[in-house]
Design a protein around this motif. Sequence first.
Motif, PDB file in Angstrom:
ATOM      1  N   SER A  31      10.718  -0.455  -3.227  1.00 10.15           N
ATOM      2  CA  SER A  31       9.777  -0.640  -1.721  1.00 10.15           C
ATOM      3  C   SER A  31       8.751  -1.838  -1.483  1.00 10.15           C
ATOM      4  O   SER A  31       8.866  -2.032  -0.458  1.00 10.15           O
ATOM      5  CB  SER A  31       9.310   0.453  -1.805  1.00 10.15           C
ATOM      6  N   GLY A  32       8.536  -2.418  -2.260  1.00 10.68           N
ATOM      7  CA  GLY A  32       7.344  -3.271  -1.883  1.00 10.68           C
ATOM      8  C   GLY A  32       5.942  -3.013  -1.764  1.00 10.68           C
ATOM      9  O   GLY A  32       4.924  -3.748  -2.063  1.00 10.68           O
ATOM     10  N   TRP A  33       5.771  -1.698  -2.210  1.00 12.69           N
ATOM     11  CA  TRP A  33       3.991  -0.606  -1.445  1.00 12.69           C
ATOM     12  C   TRP A  33       3.393  -0.749  -2.811  1.00 12.69           C
ATOM     13  O   TRP A  33       1.916  -1.078  -2.423  1.00 12.69           O
ATOM     14  CB  TRP A  33       4.608   0.507  -1.541  1.00 12.69           C
ATOM     15  N   ILE A  34       3.633  -1.384  -3.517  1.00 13.67           N
ATOM     16  CA  ILE A  34       3.215  -1.352  -5.243  1.00 13.67           C
ATOM     17  C   ILE A  34       1.726  -2.262  -5.063  1.00 13.67           C
ATOM     18  O   ILE A  34       0.819  -2.463  -5.179  1.00 13.67           O
ATOM     19  CB  ILE A  34       3.575  -0.866  -6.899  1.00 13.67           C
ATOM     20  N   GLY A  35       3.065  -3.269  -4.575  1.00 10.17           N
ATOM     21  CA  GLY A  35       1.827  -4.589  -4.874  1.00 10.17           C
ATOM     22  C   GLY A  35       0.841  -4.227  -3.750  1.00 10.17           C
ATOM     23  O   GLY A  35      -0.044  -4.601  -3.075  1.00 10.17           O
ATOM     24  N   LEU A  90       1.344  -6.528   5.911  1.00 10.62           N
ATOM     25  CA  LEU A  90       3.051  -6.317   6.634  1.00 10.62           C
ATOM     26  C   LEU A  90       3.685  -7.389   5.424  1.00 10.62           C
ATOM     27  O   LEU A  90       4.763  -6.885   5.596  1.00 10.62           O
ATOM     28  CB  LEU A  90       2.566  -6.556   7.799  1.00 10.62           C
ATOM     29  N   PHE A  91       3.208  -8.526   5.606  1.00  7.16           N
ATOM     30  CA  PHE A  91       3.175  -9.679   5.622  1.00  7.16           C
ATOM     31  C   PHE A  91       4.421  -9.615   3.478  1.00  7.16           C
ATOM     32  O   PHE A  91       5.381  -9.609   3.408  1.00  7.16           O
ATOM     33  CB  PHE A  91       3.290 -11.068   5.442  1.00  7.16           C
ATOM     34  N   GLY A  92       2.848  -9.051   2.622  1.00 10.06           N
ATOM     35  CA  GLY A  92       2.917  -8.792   1.741  1.00 10.06           C
ATOM     36  C   GLY A  92       4.244  -8.134   1.448  1.00 10.06           C
ATOM     37  O   GLY A  92       4.668  -8.294   0.145  1.00 10.06           O
ATOM     38  N   LEU A  93       4.368  -6.672   2.251  1.00  8.98           N
ATOM     39  CA  LEU A  93       5.242  -5.429   1.506  1.00  8.98           C
ATOM     40  C   LEU A  93       6.751  -6.427   2.062  1.00  8.98           C
ATOM     41  O   LEU A  93       8.314  -5.571   0.808  1.00  8.98           O
ATOM     42  CB  LEU A  93       5.567  -4.983   3.030  1.00  8.98           C
ATOM     43  N   LEU A  94       7.350  -6.809   3.262  1.00 12.47           N
ATOM     44  CA  LEU A  94       8.003  -8.156   2.802  1.00 12.47           C
ATOM     45  C   LEU A  94       8.485  -8.867   2.271  1.00 12.47           C
ATOM     46  O   LEU A  94       9.471  -9.177   0.775  1.00 12.47           O
ATOM     47  CB  LEU A  94       8.576  -8.531   4.536  1.00 12.47           C
ATOM     48  N   VAL A  95       7.170  -9.890   1.160  1.00  9.71           N
ATOM     49  CA  VAL A  95       7.920 -10.127  -0.131  1.00  9.71           C
ATOM     50  C   VAL A  95       8.150  -9.407  -0.751  1.00  9.71           C
ATOM     51  O   VAL A  95       8.928  -9.425  -1.971  1.00  9.71           O
ATOM     52  CB  VAL A  95       6.558 -11.106  -0.122  1.00  9.71           C
ATOM     53  N   GLY A  96       7.636  -8.320  -1.011  1.00  9.45           N
ATOM     54  CA  GLY A  96       7.574  -6.955  -2.279  1.00  9.45           C
ATOM     55  C   GLY A  96       8.848  -6.922  -2.180  1.00  9.45           C
ATOM     56  O   GLY A  96       9.657  -6.489  -3.447  1.00  9.45           O
ATOM     57  N   ARG A  97       9.570  -6.488  -1.006  1.00 13.43           N
ATOM     58  CA  ARG A  97      11.182  -5.944  -1.093  1.00 13.43           C
ATOM     59  C   ARG A  97      11.491  -7.104  -1.467  1.00 13.43           C
ATOM     60  O   ARG A  97      13.156  -6.667  -2.373  1.00 13.43           O
ATOM     61  CB  ARG A  97      11.516  -5.707   0.135  1.00 13.43           C
ATOM     62  N   TYR A  98      11.797  -8.318  -1.105  1.00  8.27           N
ATOM     63  CA  TYR A  98      13.047  -9.224  -1.365  1.00  8.27           C
ATOM     64  C   TYR A  98      12.674 -10.083  -3.097  1.00  8.27           C
ATOM     65  O   TYR A  98      13.346  -9.782  -3.312  1.00  8.27           O
ATOM     66  CB  TYR A  98      12.722 -10.151  -0.476  1.00  8.27           C
TER      67      TYR A  98
END
Length: 295
Positions: free
Chosen positions: A82-86, A151-159
């Motif tokens: 999900s990217g939320w942990i990061g 915002l940007f980190g969430l996308l990186v975490g997902r990918y």
Amino acid sequence: MNTPTDVVWRTIRRGGSRRALGEASLVLAAVDIDHEIRRDIGDWYLVVAESDAPRAVAHLETYSLENRPQLAGPTLVDPIDSGWIGVLGFLLVIWSLPSLEQAQVFGWDWRGIGRLEAGTVMAGEWWRTITALTLHGDIAHLVGNSLFGALFGLLVGRYLGSGLGWLLILLSGALGNGLNAWLRPEDFRAIGASTATFAALAIGSAFVWRRGYFRGRGWRRGLAPLFAAIAMLAFTGVGDEGTDVLAHFTGFACGIGAGIVAAQLPIERLGVSGQRLCGVGALVLICVAWMSAGG
């Protein structure tokens, strides 16, 4: 070709030249259907006997379907997590520092030992490239970097996964700070997570571009992630006199490189344990940097 003179001919294809009908002629010849290519008033016609017309048309349509060029479709995006942990880890770190700084935990002058100072960084104090990412000037500075970083980190975490993604964001941000220090005069000083924030923007866009998530839609659509990231950099990365624009660009440049490299890695093989190891590695690196600063 020998055909009876009383055959009724039917036109099944028309072309601007004889060559345009050549491929269809070869197809009919391969299935032994009598045909002719004729010219009349500038146009060329492929004709067959009336009785053979349905079979000839069917063969040509089948051939066209089987040999139609296949456009490469976009690669489906499979999120790692999900990217939320990061994002939560990032926010926890940068929002903890004001309290530690105000309380002077360990008796440290946190800002003095942690800020980016070009001269001392070039003299060997590498840890400042990392510790400076965790410090902020005021609440507005902290909130702004929190929003864009999340915002940007969430996308990186997902990918890329929260662990690997944020490790690369940290390393790219630190490298961007180091490059910024190298380009600045010795007395230059700076703090803030924006170098890493724009590195995150670049990592996500470069990764999506190199993985081909927009492939098959034309070269302009293929480069859309990079164009969007550059536009976002231009829109949000250039501010007033107090904005360290150069740091934004160095972080972005380092993030582009990290995203391109990451796109070549078999990230899916890391699994949950590998992602956790990368995430712990990022936190350990921050702790080591601060211990080096305080030591």
